[in-house]
Design a protein around this motif. Structure first.
Motif, mmCIF file in Angstrom:
data_model
loop_
_atom_site.group_PDB
_atom_site.id
_atom_site.type_symbol
_atom_site.label_atom_id
_atom_site.label_comp_id
_atom_site.label_asym_id
_atom_site.label_seq_id
_atom_site.Cartn_x
_atom_site.Cartn_y
_atom_site.Cartn_z
ATOM 1 N N ILE A 298 2.922 40.594 78.212
ATOM 2 C CA ILE A 298 3.927 39.979 77.346
ATOM 3 C C ILE A 298 4.588 41.050 76.489
ATOM 4 O O ILE A 298 3.948 41.999 76.035
ATOM 5 C CB ILE A 298 3.275 38.909 76.442
ATOM 6 C CG1 ILE A 298 2.531 37.877 77.280
ATOM 7 C CG2 ILE A 298 4.321 38.232 75.564
ATOM 8 C CD1 ILE A 298 3.402 37.112 78.238
ATOM 9 N N ASN A 299 5.876 40.901 76.243
ATOM 10 C CA ASN A 299 6.622 41.837 75.405
ATOM 11 C C ASN A 299 5.958 41.985 74.043
ATOM 12 O O ASN A 299 5.483 41.016 73.452
ATOM 13 C CB ASN A 299 8.064 41.336 75.232
ATOM 14 C CG ASN A 299 8.943 42.314 74.481
ATOM 15 O OD1 ASN A 299 8.830 42.462 73.267
ATOM 16 N ND2 ASN A 299 9.824 42.982 75.207
ATOM 17 N N VAL A 300 5.924 43.221 73.533
ATOM 18 C CA VAL A 300 5.225 43.504 72.277
ATOM 19 C C VAL A 300 5.759 42.666 71.110
ATOM 20 O O VAL A 300 5.007 42.295 70.201
ATOM 21 C CB VAL A 300 5.308 45.013 71.947
ATOM 22 C CG1 VAL A 300 6.749 45.467 71.763
ATOM 23 C CG2 VAL A 300 4.491 45.339 70.698
ATOM 24 N N ILE A 301 7.046 42.354 71.112
ATOM 25 C CA ILE A 301 7.625 41.537 70.038
ATOM 26 C C ILE A 301 6.972 40.156 70.028
ATOM 27 O O ILE A 301 6.556 39.646 68.976
ATOM 28 C CB ILE A 301 9.149 41.395 70.207
ATOM 29 C CG1 ILE A 301 9.830 42.776 70.196
ATOM 30 C CG2 ILE A 301 9.723 40.497 69.116
ATOM 31 C CD1 ILE A 301 9.698 43.518 68.896
ATOM 32 N N PHE A 302 6.844 39.549 71.206
ATOM 33 C CA PHE A 302 6.211 38.237 71.298
ATOM 34 C C PHE A 302 4.722 38.317 70.974
ATOM 35 O O PHE A 302 4.161 37.386 70.387
ATOM 36 C CB PHE A 302 6.419 37.649 72.698
ATOM 37 C CG PHE A 302 7.837 37.292 73.004
ATOM 38 C CD1 PHE A 302 8.535 36.405 72.209
ATOM 39 C CD2 PHE A 302 8.486 37.859 74.088
ATOM 40 C CE1 PHE A 302 9.853 36.071 72.484
ATOM 41 C CE2 PHE A 302 9.804 37.537 74.374
ATOM 42 C CZ PHE A 302 10.493 36.645 73.569
ATOM 43 N N VAL A 303 4.094 39.429 71.358
ATOM 44 C CA VAL A 303 2.674 39.608 71.052
ATOM 45 C C VAL A 303 2.448 39.599 69.548
ATOM 46 O O VAL A 303 1.553 38.907 69.040
ATOM 47 C CB VAL A 303 2.154 40.936 71.660
ATOM 48 C CG1 VAL A 303 0.750 41.236 71.134
ATOM 49 C CG2 VAL A 303 2.110 40.841 73.178
ATOM 50 N N LEU A 304 3.265 40.362 68.831
ATOM 51 C CA LEU A 304 3.087 40.458 67.373
ATOM 52 C C LEU A 304 3.468 39.154 66.666
ATOM 53 O O LEU A 304 2.786 38.728 65.728
ATOM 54 C CB LEU A 304 3.910 41.623 66.826
ATOM 55 C CG LEU A 304 3.411 43.016 67.230
ATOM 56 C CD1 LEU A 304 4.385 44.089 66.785
ATOM 57 C CD2 LEU A 304 2.027 43.278 66.635
ATOM 58 N N ILE A 305 4.559 38.528 67.109
ATOM 59 C CA ILE A 305 4.944 37.241 66.507
ATOM 60 C C ILE A 305 3.848 36.208 66.748
ATOM 61 O O ILE A 305 3.463 35.450 65.845
ATOM 62 C CB ILE A 305 6.286 36.757 67.086
ATOM 63 C CG1 ILE A 305 7.433 37.651 66.603
ATOM 64 C CG2 ILE A 305 6.549 35.300 66.682
ATOM 65 C CD1 ILE A 305 8.775 37.316 67.222
ATOM 66 N N GLY A 306 3.326 36.189 67.987
ATOM 67 C CA GLY A 306 2.233 35.267 68.296
ATOM 68 C C GLY A 306 1.016 35.543 67.447
ATOM 69 O O GLY A 306 0.339 34.610 66.981
ATOM 70 N N GLY A 307 0.717 36.826 67.215
ATOM 71 C CA GLY A 307 -0.418 37.185 66.361
ATOM 72 C C GLY A 307 -0.240 36.709 64.943
ATOM 73 O O GLY A 307 -1.189 36.222 64.304
ATOM 74 N N ILE A 308 0.978 36.847 64.413
ATOM 75 C CA ILE A 308 1.267 36.387 63.042
ATOM 76 C C ILE A 308 1.071 34.887 62.928
ATOM 77 O O ILE A 308 0.448 34.389 61.985
ATOM 78 C CB ILE A 308 2.715 36.775 62.650
ATOM 79 C CG1 ILE A 308 2.862 38.298 62.558
ATOM 80 C CG2 ILE A 308 3.103 36.122 61.323
ATOM 81 C CD1 ILE A 308 4.299 38.771 62.450
ATOM 82 N N ILE A 309 1.616 34.148 63.892
ATOM 83 C CA ILE A 309 1.509 32.680 63.865
ATOM 84 C C ILE A 309 0.054 32.243 64.039
ATOM 85 O O ILE A 309 -0.449 31.380 63.306
ATOM 86 C CB ILE A 309 2.393 32.064 64.967
ATOM 87 C CG1 ILE A 309 3.868 32.348 64.682
ATOM 88 C CG2 ILE A 309 2.142 30.563 65.076
ATOM 89 C CD1 ILE A 309 4.811 31.930 65.801
ATOM 90 N N PHE A 310 -0.644 32.856 65.000
ATOM 91 C CA PHE A 310 -2.030 32.486 65.286
ATOM 92 C C PHE A 310 -2.924 32.758 64.084
ATOM 93 O O PHE A 310 -3.740 31.914 63.688
ATOM 94 C CB PHE A 310 -2.512 33.275 66.504
ATOM 95 C CG PHE A 310 -3.749 32.707 67.143
ATOM 96 C CD1 PHE A 310 -4.407 31.593 66.622
ATOM 97 C CD2 PHE A 310 -4.270 33.291 68.297
ATOM 98 C CE1 PHE A 310 -5.538 31.077 67.227
ATOM 99 C CE2 PHE A 310 -5.403 32.784 68.901
ATOM 100 C CZ PHE A 310 -6.041 31.678 68.364
ATOM 101 N N ALA A 311 -2.768 33.938 63.475
ATOM 102 C CA ALA A 311 -3.583 34.276 62.303
ATOM 103 C C ALA A 311 -3.295 33.314 61.158
ATOM 104 O O ALA A 311 -4.211 32.898 60.424
ATOM 105 C CB ALA A 311 -3.308 35.722 61.873
#
Length: 432
Positions: free
Chosen positions: A245-258
């Motif tokens: 997955i694109n790093v942008i989506f990875v980080l956004i997903g991490g922010i939302i998940f956390a």
């Protein structure tokens, strides 16, 4: 085009000013915080703007903004901001502490750093970005250093080392793509050639980290229990990265998940969650501004003929097969020292490297590998590169303190030189 710009050694003066102010002042005073890096780069920009009298000041300002607004630079800024937000939210909900404590419960202290290096290698080759890997794992490295007697600079060096592994090898890394396209070869062929050169360097790096932390021990006496649910944001980042997955989506997903984890457990309120995101952005503002200013400085140096001069000096000294390979290595290294961006350095040096390869019958798989290896080697040790600046920002220490522990970038440079000296791996050039 680069070849239309007249070579000018004086154009490199602003870069020298930056190095002297940023690194030289730290060496002289013993305090690398004495000279703020933004002041150093801005002083260099002012020097660059006074040069090239044939160009009017407004045009120079346009060149400055074009360099600072390069797509690669802006993407880097977005990654920095999202990384800061993810790190801030993850720390705020206790994800960092739980992840470190889980690691301590699984691995003994003397293997934590090796494990961290290997995980960084795995994530970076999956995600294709060193800065994204650093963004995700630097807070974990900080936690490891806090809870063990492993030095903070050493820990951050392991993270940079593992992150550069994927930057150099991943099939979705922008540096790898640039190397393949400029040399006209296939991604899978370049990967195979590159992998056999750098694999020994990765193994030796892991051994070095294991030796340096052989006597590591925990220094925290408080409860080291963890909540598995708080580890999930980092596991999610790992899964998304491996899935490509694109790093942008990875980080956004991490922010939302956390955030979801923290809100569901009652560790944070919604207003605090938003504040944590804002704090994360704020923590990365200086680094983002530095990336933009450095991009502008590099463009001014390029337009004034500095990069053309480096290319001219290196290419004039090439006269044999091994000389051609060394020329490719030296060319991309010098350009990377001057641009602090391995992708841009490969794109800049790539066309001339291809000419050298064709002239001396150097296999395109080989030239692509050498471009990527030496660009990554330089990028992983320069204190003003995005990788070291990013990890130093999280650690709160000078990037100059971390650079000596970035063993993998140093070792791949050595591996590359040995590969040139012994002609390994060997290729048969078509039509030869």
């Amino acid at each position: 085009m680069e070849q239309d710009i007249k070579a000018n050694p004086l154009a490199l003066i602003p870069f020298g000013v930056f190095i002297i102010l940023f690194i030289g002042s730290g060496i002289i005073t013993g305090d690398f915080y004495q000279m703020p890096v933004l002041v150093a780069v801005f002083a260099a920009i002012l020097v660059a703007l006074t040069m090239n009298k044939k160009t009017d000041f407004q045009t120079k300002l346009t060149q400055l903004t074009e360099g600072g607004g390069h797509p690669n630079i802006i993407l880097m800024v977005v990654i920095f901001l999202l990384a800061g937000a993810f790190a801030s939210v993850a720390e705020g909900v206790g994800a960092v502490d739980s992840t470190v404590n889980l690691g301590l419960s699984i691995l003994p202290e003397n293997l934590l750093l090796v494990g961290l290096f290997i995980i960084c290698c795995f994530i970076s080759i999956s995600m294709g970005t060193s800065t994204g890997t650093i963004a995700a794992l630097a807070p974990i490295g900080l936690g490891v250093a806090d809870q063990t007697d492993i030095g903070l600079a050493l820990t951050m060096g392991a993270i940079v080392s593992g992150s550069m592994f994927g930057d150099n090898l991943s099939i979705i890394s922008d540096t790898t793509i640039a190397a393949v396209r400029t040399q006209g070869t296939q991604m899978k062929d370049k990967f195979k050639a590159n992998f056999f050169i750098v694999l020994p360097a990765a193994i030796v790096t892991a051994v070095i980290f294991s030796i340096l932390t052989a006597n590591a021990a925990s220094v925290m006496n408080e409860d080291t229990s963890f909540q598995l649910i708080k580890v999930l944001p980092y596991l999610g980042v790992l899964v998304f990265a491996v899935a490509g997955i694109n790093v942008i989506f990875v980080l956004i997903g991490g922010i939302i998940f956390a955030g979801i984890v923290g809100l569901s457990l009652g560790d944070i309120a919604l207003a605090e969650y938003v504040t944590l995101i804002g704090d994360g952005f704020a923590n990365m503002q200086e680094l983002a501004m530095l990336a933009i200013l450095l991009g502008g400085l590099v463009e001014l140096i390029r337009r004034n003929g500095g990069i053309a001069f480096l290319i001219q000096v290196i290419s004039r000294r090439v006269s044999s097969y091994k000389g051609g390979e060394l020329g490719i290595a030296g060319l991309v290294s010098m350009v990377n020292f001057s641009t602090a961006n391995n992708t841009i350095s490969i794109i800049t040096a790539g066309p001339l490297a291809r000419q050298m390869a064709e002239r001396f019958d150097i296999d395109s798989r080989r030239s692509a590998s050498l471009l990527d290896i030496f660009a990554s080697a330089v990028q992983g040790v320069i204190p003003y590169g995005a990788q070291l600046l990013a990890v130093a920002g999280v650690a709160g220490i000078s990037p100059v303190e971390i650079a000596p522990y970035c063993f993998y970038p140093m070792l791949i440079a050595l591996a590359g030189l040995l590969a040139i000296a012994f002609g390994f791996p060997r290729f048969t050039v078509k039509g030869r």
